[in-house]
Design an enzyme around this catalytic site. Structure first.
Site, PDB file in Angstrom:
ATOM      1  N   HIS A 357       1.479 -87.847 -65.116  1.00  0.00           N
ATOM      2  CA  HIS A 357       2.920 -87.979 -65.299  1.00  0.00           C
ATOM      3  C   HIS A 357       3.740 -87.129 -64.339  1.00  0.00           C
ATOM      4  CE1 HIS A 357       3.151 -90.441 -68.993  1.00  0.00           C
ATOM      5  NE2 HIS A 357       1.990 -89.878 -69.298  1.00  0.00           N
ATOM      6  N   LYS A 557      18.778 -85.051 -70.526  1.00  0.00           N
ATOM      7  CA  LYS A 557      17.333 -85.024 -70.289  1.00  0.00           C
ATOM      8  C   LYS A 557      16.884 -83.569 -70.260  1.00  0.00           C
ATOM      9  CE  LYS A 557      17.896 -87.425 -66.529  1.00  0.00           C
ATOM     10  NZ  LYS A 557      16.918 -88.491 -66.492  1.00  0.00           N
ATOM     11  N   ARG A 558      15.579 -83.372 -70.220  1.00  0.00           N
ATOM     12  CA  ARG A 558      15.030 -82.020 -70.108  1.00  0.00           C
ATOM     13  C   ARG A 558      15.634 -81.329 -68.882  1.00  0.00           C
ATOM     14  NH1 ARG A 558      10.312 -80.505 -67.460  1.00  0.00           N
ATOM     15  NH2 ARG A 558       9.844 -82.715 -67.071  1.00  0.00           N
ATOM     16  N   LYS A 563      15.505 -82.261 -61.646  1.00  0.00           N
ATOM     17  CA  LYS A 563      16.358 -83.278 -62.284  1.00  0.00           C
ATOM     18  C   LYS A 563      17.827 -83.097 -61.894  1.00  0.00           C
ATOM     19  CE  LYS A 563      13.166 -83.978 -66.142  1.00  0.00           C
ATOM     20  NZ  LYS A 563      12.872 -85.410 -66.012  1.00  0.00           N
ATOM     21  N   THR A 663      12.389 -92.553 -68.259  1.00  0.00           N
ATOM     22  CA  THR A 663      12.559 -93.641 -69.236  1.00  0.00           C
ATOM     23  C   THR A 663      13.987 -93.661 -69.765  1.00  0.00           C
ATOM     24  OG1 THR A 663      11.667 -92.186 -70.966  1.00  0.00           O
ATOM     25  CG2 THR A 663      10.149 -93.762 -69.965  1.00  0.00           C
ATOM     26  N   LYS A 667      16.676 -96.838 -70.877  1.00  0.00           N
ATOM     27  CA  LYS A 667      17.447 -96.919 -72.127  1.00  0.00           C
ATOM     28  C   LYS A 667      18.925 -97.131 -71.839  1.00  0.00           C
ATOM     29  CE  LYS A 667      14.144 -93.675 -74.067  1.00  0.00           C
ATOM     30  NZ  LYS A 667      13.864 -92.250 -74.198  1.00  0.00           N
TER      31      LYS A 667
END
Length: 843
Positions: A357, A557-558, A563, A663, A667
């Protein structure tokens, strides 16, 4: 029987369980007591199908897949289970008869604290699809007493609190003491040989831990009553008194005394300390050893011996956390079942597959050899042997390349490389998006790809449209069903039929109305439920929001540097500075959220900065009606179900080449948000599916461009661009910092941007800023925006986990659906009905 008759029977069941469980009559029951009785009544119906599924698999003996993951994020099960067994109308009738509300019931159930971010949410989506598609499967994980943590933000500083999701009875789980198993750590290996004359090892004086299983039902969606149910088995060390070492406690060694009872206390304990590292390693082996014992027990029950294990059993390792399965399974087959080394190794490889991942070096787990040898001495001996076997294979194929041997070696520089162990012991290795899989083959695991090219494949991630559209966005789900029917609920490829409605004026108008209603729901949450705290944790207000006509810009998100929440934060500073200078911009409601790992200092500083920006912007009267920033405290699945349907803009802005898949991006698009994003992870495949015309906010450098950049100096960007320099320098002023601690934290961020901008934040900032202008321009044309949004929804057919699971089933596992046998289901139902009529003291 009609719905009204079924409702009357259900009401009787609930009243029965209120008396049996609480000793009260229904009218006197609290909402908590009513909730427990309601779930118990619903669960009875689920148990009938669950039993039938277990019996069907036992009778038909199909190949089974076992999914091992350290994380799951299922969200609240009540409404999901009601929807999946198609009981919504029945439940509404029951609650009306009993003068109770579904919202009150939902308030009694928290989110199970079994995961953190996308890894856990993906695993839960996979289980949903496995059950819906009726594959024979079972999930394994750990039952964390306090989750990862519950996040509070004390004046922007993340404070970790225990997630007390198990504080009260959790009615969906079943405690299964009969299947508890012993797990052995430490001890002294005792050498022996098996009947093949090969070395095997017993253990003397081990540290024994009892793993106790709790089962959660995972219910597949089915139009009729023949829904499938699979088990998620969660192991706990908390409920076993023998794990508590009383003699050490009495000697004053309190931490050592409670270490083994605390193995399942917290997901990802902070590994900055030695005890944290030790507990993490123990957690991973606990999952592997307990699950393997259970897998082999079930196989023996069904088949009598392990001769067919290679043919009938598949085990999926979800990321590197369960990689110790390779060594433990090899050891178990040789020692306990008299397999030869060759037969055991072939069986391990045939049964096991591995999903990677990440390409982050810190997430490609390595364990110190000394620590692993101390805690797992027998397994370490086998890892040494496997490593020698692997190195010999490399030398045979590449006889003059000793550097390749070192790069491939499982053991290197005193560390055990878990990804290498997982790759060697698996028959298939998959990435989770096309770009990610290409990077694994070309860079991260290139040497392994040279050795075993047939092992590598790709399975792009997905999400379940049942949870993330049908359940969380009922208005949009109804909008879709009225136009194309309800077949999309179980076959998401049918969503493509929505595309022609993108130019239909009535559809555009209705879509915008639905988005506005979802925004109003989110506004109520922000105004009423999302707290703002002072530096001592006291709630001093709520986040507040702009009205629903504003652009709802969402980044949840995390928290991690790659990110690039920091990129978003710098853009907010630029917007704020423009507004102060008199430039008018499109009203924007910026919503961010996510947790940082407890030991990740820079991520915590970024959260603190965003909260400081929020505080400053929201208190400044000059931004009123133009800009507002809200940080979602303790972001989780339940909050996501409110936030995602309301989003206009989805922020997917990771550094290209770093995000495996994502993901959340799926969504948001599924719910009609447009994406501002880099060419990273699954964004690329999503853009291709939607079409460039309807994916207008692509920006930034590609993964290939980033990979070729060796002379980048962020200082040059800072010097050349006045707007960027002004935004970055705001981190050194008192514009956002109110305390010395904040000033120091923001100064460190400032320094890192100019000295070590390894995630290219400043490099992409100008492109991001210009693309955000395009966002505002398109948002001024609601009809055109609605057209693009509907096309995004229509393009998401490939990004359902139903597709992902079919790909795993065909490309990796080789399994076939095994629905509950109708005759077995009827037999179980009849047996249950006979029992259900029995009451003590009645004739």
């Amino acid at each position: 029987m009609d719905v009204n008759g079924q409702a009357d029977l259900f009401v009787q069941k609930i009243r029965h369980f209120i008396i049996a469980k609480s000793g009260r009559r229904e009218k006197e029951a609290t909402i908590e007591e009513f909730h427990l009785a309601f779930v118990e009544a619903l669960r009875e119906e689920i148990m009938i199908n669950w039993t039938a599924c277990v019996d069907t698999i036992h009778e038909k003996k199909p190949r089974i897949v076992n999914y091992l993951s350290l994380e799951y994020l299922p969200g609240r099960l009540l409404t999901n289970n009601i929807a999946n067994i198609r009981a919504t109308e029945l439940v509404e009738a029951v609650l009306a008869k009993m003068n109770r509300s579904l919202s009150d019931l939902m308030g009694c159930e928290g989110d199970p604290g079994l995961g953190n971010g996308g890894l856990g949410r993906l695993a839960s989506c996979f289980l949903d699809s496995l059950a819906t598609l009726r594959y024979p499967a079972r999930g394994y994980g750990l039952r964390y007493q306090y989750g990862i943590f519950e996040q509070e933000l004390w004046k922007g500083v993340q404070v970790e609190r225990p997630d007390c999701w198990l504080l009260n009875s959790y009615p969906w789980e079943s405690r299964r003491d009969v299947f508890a198993v012993p797990i052995h750590f430490r001890g002294r290996p005792v050498h022996g040989t098996n009947s093949h004359g090969e070395d095997v090892y017993g253990i003397e004086d081990p540290e024994e831990v009892r793993a106790l299983p709790f089962d959660l039902p995972i219910i597949g969606y089915a139009p009729q009553g023949d829904f499938s149910v699979l088990a998620l088995r969660l192991w706990s060390t908390k409920e076993s008194p023998r794990n508590f070492q009383l003699q050490r406690f009495n000697a004053g060694l309190l931490d050592q005394a409670a270490e083994n009872t605390s193995l399942t206390d917290v997901l990802y304990p902070n590994d900055q300390s030695e005890i944290g590292k030790r507990v993490r390693l123990k957690q991973e082996f606990l999952l592997v050893s307990a699950s393997l014992k259970d897998i082999l027990r079930r196989h023996l029950r069904a088949h009598g011996d392990l001769g067919s294990l290679k043919e009938k059993m598949r085990i999926q390792i979800n990321d590197t956390h369960p990689a110790l399965l390779i060594a433990e399974m090899l050891r178990t087959l040789m020692k306990n079942f008299n397999f030869s080394w060759q037969d055991a190794w072939e069986t391990v490889q045939a049964c096991t597959s591995f999903t990677n991942h990440t390409i982050l070096s810190e997430a490609l787990e390595e364990w110190n050899e000394t620590r692993l040898q101390e805690l797992l001495p027998r397994q370490f001996l086998l890892i040494q042997q496997l490593n020698q076997k692997l190195c010999n294979t490399v030398r045979a194929k590449f006889p003059s390349d000793e550097e390749k041997v070192q790069r491939v070696s499982i053991l290197q520089h005193g560390q055990v490389r878990m990804a290498h162990l997982a790759i060697y012991g698996s028959h298939k290795i998959n990435g989770v998006a096309r770009l990610h899989s290409d990077i694994l083959k070309a860079k991260t695991f290139r040497d392994f790809y040279d050795l075993f090219p047939d092992k590598f494949t790709n399975v792009t991630n997905g999400v379940t449209q049942r949870r993330w559209l049908f359940l969380c966005n009922p208005l949009l789900a109804a909008f879709i069903t009225r136009r194309i029917g309800n077949g999309w609920i179980t076959d998401f490829s049918r969503i493509a039929a929505l595309a022609p409605f993108a130019t239909d004026p009535e559809s555009q108008k209705e879509f915008l109305q639905i988005k506005q209603k979802n925004k109003e729901r989110l506004i109520r949450f922000l105004v009423e439920e999302n707290p703002v705290r002072d530096r001592k944790g006291k709630i001093i207000g709520r986040a507040g929001a702009l009205g629903p006509s504003a652009l709802f810009d969402v980044h949840v998100k995390r928290i991690h540097e790659y990110k690039r929440q920091l990129l978003n934060a710098l853009h907010l500073i630029m917007l704020y500075q423009e507004i102060l200078s008199g430039i008018k911009r499109t009203p924007r409601m910026s919503i961010l959220g996510g947790k940082s790992a407890p030991g990740y200092a820079r991520a915590k500083q970024i959260i603190e900065l965003i909260c400081a920006i929020s505080r400053t912007v929201n208190q400044d009267k000059r931004t009123e009606g133009l800009l507002r920033v809200a940080y979602i405290e303790n972001y989780n699945v339940t909050k996501a179900e409110i936030i995602i349907p309301a989003a206009d803009l989805s922020e997917q802005i990771s550094t290209a080449g770093w995000e495996a898949s994502g993901t959340g991006n799926m969504k948001f698009s599924m719910n009609g948000a447009l994406t501002i994003g880099t060419e990273d992870g699954a964004n690329i495949e999503m853009r291709e599916a939607v079409g460039d015309a309807w994916w207008p906010f692509k920006f930034g450098r590609s993964a290939e461009e980033n990979d070729k950049t060796h002379d980048y100096k962020s200082w040059d960007v800072y010097q050349k661009d006045e707007a960027i320099r002004k935004a970055v320098d705001a981190l050194k002023t008192n514009l956002f910092a109110e305390t010395d601690e904040e000033a120091a934290a923001f100064a460190q961020i400032h320094q890192s941007l100019l000295e070590d901008d390894r995630f290219f934040v400043l490099k992409d900032l100008q492109a991001y800023y210009e693309t955000q202008k395009k966002v505002e321009e398109l948002y001024q044309n609601p009809i055109r925006w609605a057209e693009a949004a509907i096309h995004n929804i229509a393009g998401m057919g490939s990004f359902s986990t139903d597709i992902s699971i079919r790909n795993y089933a065909e490309k990796i596992w080789g399994i076939e659906p095994c629905p509950p046998d109708p005759a077995i289901l009827e037999k179980v139902r009849a047996e249950y009905s006979e029992h259900d009529r029995c009451k003590l003291g009645t004739s």
